[in-house]
Motif scaffolding. Sequence first.
Motif, PDB file in Angstrom:
ATOM      1  N   LEU A  81       0.799  -1.217   0.000  1.00 25.62           N
ATOM      2  CA  LEU A  81       0.000   0.000   0.000  1.00 25.62           C
ATOM      3  C   LEU A  81       0.841   1.280   0.000  1.00 25.62           C
ATOM      4  CD1 LEU A  81      -2.856   1.195   0.107  1.00 25.62           C
ATOM      5  CD2 LEU A  81      -2.684   1.115   2.606  1.00 25.62           C
ATOM      6  N   LYS A  82       1.758   1.405   0.960  1.00 30.32           N
ATOM      7  CA  LYS A  82       2.528   2.656   1.078  1.00 30.32           C
ATOM      8  C   LYS A  82       3.384   2.923  -0.171  1.00 30.32           C
ATOM      9  CE  LYS A  82       3.085   3.462   6.046  1.00 30.32           C
ATOM     10  NZ  LYS A  82       1.913   2.799   6.549  1.00 30.32           N
ATOM     11  N   THR A  83       4.050   1.892  -0.653  1.00 26.58           N
ATOM     12  CA  THR A  83       4.898   2.039  -1.844  1.00 26.58           C
ATOM     13  C   THR A  83       4.059   2.396  -3.063  1.00 26.58           C
ATOM     14  OG1 THR A  83       6.438   0.422  -0.925  1.00 26.58           O
ATOM     15  CG2 THR A  83       6.609   0.858  -3.284  1.00 26.58           C
ATOM     16  N   THR A  84       2.883   1.791  -3.173  1.00 28.66           N
ATOM     17  CA  THR A  84       2.014   2.053  -4.315  1.00 28.66           C
ATOM     18  C   THR A  84       1.452   3.471  -4.251  1.00 28.66           C
ATOM     19  OG1 THR A  84       1.462  -0.304  -4.328  1.00 28.66           O
ATOM     20  CG2 THR A  84       0.082   1.150  -5.661  1.00 28.66           C
ATOM     21  N   GLN A  85       1.080   3.917  -3.060  1.00 24.91           N
ATOM     22  CA  GLN A  85       0.607   5.300  -2.907  1.00 24.91           C
ATOM     23  C   GLN A  85       1.688   6.283  -3.345  1.00 24.91           C
ATOM     24  OE1 GLN A  85      -0.316   4.843   1.270  1.00 24.91           O
ATOM     25  NE2 GLN A  85      -2.525   4.983   0.892  1.00 24.91           N
ATOM     26  N   LYS A  86       2.910   6.047  -2.909  1.00 20.77           N
ATOM     27  CA  LYS A  86       4.026   6.917  -3.278  1.00 20.77           C
ATOM     28  C   LYS A  86       4.272   6.878  -4.794  1.00 20.77           C
ATOM     29  CE  LYS A  86       8.284   8.110  -1.117  1.00 20.77           C
ATOM     30  NZ  LYS A  86       9.263   7.721  -0.120  1.00 20.77           N
ATOM     31  N   PHE A  87       4.166   5.688  -5.395  1.00 24.16           N
ATOM     32  CA  PHE A  87       4.327   5.500  -6.837  1.00 24.16           C
ATOM     33  C   PHE A  87       3.345   6.402  -7.599  1.00 24.16           C
ATOM     34  CE2 PHE A  87       2.810   3.001 -10.587  1.00 24.16           C
ATOM     35  CZ  PHE A  87       3.986   2.932 -11.315  1.00 24.16           C
ATOM     36  N   TYR A  88       2.074   6.348  -7.204  1.00 15.60           N
ATOM     37  CA  TYR A  88       1.062   7.180  -7.876  1.00 15.60           C
ATOM     38  C   TYR A  88       1.263   8.668  -7.576  1.00 15.60           C
ATOM     39  CZ  TYR A  88      -1.572   3.000  -9.219  1.00 15.60           C
ATOM     40  OH  TYR A  88      -1.962   1.815  -9.781  1.00 15.60           O
ATOM     41  N   GLN A  89       1.591   9.010  -6.342  1.00 18.48           N
ATOM     42  CA  GLN A  89       1.809  10.419  -5.987  1.00 18.48           C
ATOM     43  C   GLN A  89       2.957  11.016  -6.798  1.00 18.48           C
ATOM     44  OE1 GLN A  89       2.260   9.751  -1.797  1.00 18.48           O
ATOM     45  NE2 GLN A  89       0.081  10.053  -1.361  1.00 18.48           N
ATOM     46  N   ASN A  90       4.025  10.245  -7.008  1.00 18.31           N
ATOM     47  CA  ASN A  90       5.157  10.730  -7.803  1.00 18.31           C
ATOM     48  C   ASN A  90       4.754  10.970  -9.253  1.00 18.31           C
ATOM     49  OD1 ASN A  90       6.915  10.756  -5.650  1.00 18.31           O
ATOM     50  ND2 ASN A  90       7.740   8.728  -6.072  1.00 18.31           N
ATOM     51  N   LYS A  91       3.905  10.113  -9.808  1.00 15.90           N
ATOM     52  CA  LYS A  91       3.432  10.308 -11.184  1.00 15.90           C
ATOM     53  C   LYS A  91       2.566  11.560 -11.283  1.00 15.90           C
ATOM     54  CE  LYS A  91       3.637   5.610 -12.998  1.00 15.90           C
ATOM     55  NZ  LYS A  91       4.798   5.859 -13.800  1.00 15.90           N
ATOM     56  N   ASN A  99      -1.390  10.416 -17.411  1.00 17.00           N
ATOM     57  CA  ASN A  99      -2.789  10.812 -17.347  1.00 17.00           C
ATOM     58  C   ASN A  99      -3.119  11.032 -15.872  1.00 17.00           C
ATOM     59  OD1 ASN A  99      -5.593  10.862 -17.103  1.00 17.00           O
ATOM     60  ND2 ASN A  99      -5.903   9.403 -18.770  1.00 17.00           N
ATOM     61  N   ILE A 100      -3.060  12.283 -15.443  1.00 15.87           N
ATOM     62  CA  ILE A 100      -3.185  12.620 -14.020  1.00 15.87           C
ATOM     63  C   ILE A 100      -4.545  12.198 -13.464  1.00 15.87           C
ATOM     64  CG2 ILE A 100      -3.075  14.493 -12.320  1.00 15.87           C
ATOM     65  CD1 ILE A 100      -0.419  13.726 -13.843  1.00 15.87           C
ATOM     66  N   GLU A 101      -5.609  12.414 -14.234  1.00 11.62           N
ATOM     67  CA  GLU A 101      -6.943  12.037 -13.745  1.00 11.62           C
ATOM     68  C   GLU A 101      -7.038  10.540 -13.491  1.00 11.62           C
ATOM     69  OE1 GLU A 101     -10.035  13.537 -16.300  1.00 11.62           O
ATOM     70  OE2 GLU A 101      -9.259  15.574 -16.178  1.00 11.62           O
ATOM     71  N   LEU A 102      -6.509   9.756 -14.423  1.00 13.87           N
ATOM     72  CA  LEU A 102      -6.537   8.292 -14.272  1.00 13.87           C
ATOM     73  C   LEU A 102      -5.709   7.869 -13.064  1.00 13.87           C
ATOM     74  CD1 LEU A 102      -7.261   5.447 -15.339  1.00 13.87           C
ATOM     75  CD2 LEU A 102      -5.182   5.569 -16.721  1.00 13.87           C
ATOM     76  N   ILE A 103      -4.539   8.448 -12.915  1.00 13.79           N
ATOM     77  CA  ILE A 103      -3.664   8.080 -11.799  1.00 13.79           C
ATOM     78  C   ILE A 103      -4.276   8.517 -10.473  1.00 13.79           C
ATOM     79  CG2 ILE A 103      -1.399   8.510 -10.757  1.00 13.79           C
ATOM     80  CD1 ILE A 103      -0.357   8.561 -13.713  1.00 13.79           C
ATOM     81  N   GLN A 104      -4.917   9.690 -10.457  1.00 15.39           N
ATOM     82  CA  GLN A 104      -5.593  10.143  -9.238  1.00 15.39           C
ATOM     83  C   GLN A 104      -6.721   9.173  -8.869  1.00 15.39           C
ATOM     84  OE1 GLN A 104      -4.760  13.004  -7.174  1.00 15.39           O
ATOM     85  NE2 GLN A 104      -5.998  11.656  -5.891  1.00 15.39           N
ATOM     86  N   GLN A 105      -7.440   8.673  -9.881  1.00 10.98           N
ATOM     87  CA  GLN A 105      -8.507   7.710  -9.630  1.00 10.98           C
ATOM     88  C   GLN A 105      -7.943   6.406  -9.059  1.00 10.98           C
ATOM     89  OE1 GLN A 105     -11.950   8.226  -9.813  1.00 10.98           O
ATOM     90  NE2 GLN A 105     -11.813   6.321  -8.645  1.00 10.98           N
ATOM     91  N   LYS A 106      -6.801   5.978  -9.618  1.00  5.57           N
ATOM     92  CA  LYS A 106      -6.161   4.757  -9.107  1.00  5.57           C
ATOM     93  C   LYS A 106      -5.719   4.962  -7.653  1.00  5.57           C
ATOM     94  CE  LYS A 106      -4.675   2.767 -13.438  1.00  5.57           C
ATOM     95  NZ  LYS A 106      -3.769   1.769 -13.955  1.00  5.57           N
ATOM     96  N   LEU A 107      -5.185   6.145  -7.354  1.00  6.37           N
ATOM     97  CA  LEU A 107      -4.771   6.455  -5.987  1.00  6.37           C
ATOM     98  C   LEU A 107      -5.989   6.496  -5.062  1.00  6.37           C
ATOM     99  CD1 LEU A 107      -2.571   7.214  -3.958  1.00  6.37           C
ATOM    100  CD2 LEU A 107      -2.800   9.602  -4.723  1.00  6.37           C
ATOM    101  N   ASN A 108      -7.074   7.125  -5.514  1.00  4.77           N
ATOM    102  CA  ASN A 108      -8.308   7.172  -4.716  1.00  4.77           C
ATOM    103  C   ASN A 108      -8.822   5.763  -4.442  1.00  4.77           C
ATOM    104  OD1 ASN A 108      -8.119   9.952  -4.852  1.00  4.77           O
ATOM    105  ND2 ASN A 108      -9.741  10.182  -6.371  1.00  4.77           N
TER     106      ASN A 108
END
Length: 137
Positions: A81-91, A99-108
Amino acid sequence: MLNTSNNNTRKMIVINGGHFSSLDGFYDEASKVFMKDTDWKVGTLDGFDDILYGGFGVFENNEKIEILWKNSQKSQEDLGLKTTQKFYQNKIIQGKPFNIELIQQKLNDLNEGKGQTLFQILVEIIESHKNIILELD
């Protein structure tokens, strides 16, 4: 005649979760075990998916292989979880070409307990290749 083919005919490739603790470390391990003796290095999820088709590393196109992921429980935690959250936040911070909207949705989704961790994504990528059997150890 009875077909007696079994896993003994498959090439065994070992990913050792003890050799890495990050996504970049996983890419280094994958490059070492799948692409040895080549100059090409894995550096993205898509790149990892690409090498699993075979033909330019240690196995041929559609060759039946088995991947043994040793210390997979450690990898599940390291790429959780933590590593994946950081992965998406960095993108999201990097912006284009992502695609920021898509990545934000994945993070959400991830934050709501519905998304996949990097470990789960990597397992799904491996399992999408019908010529590959994955064993988590």
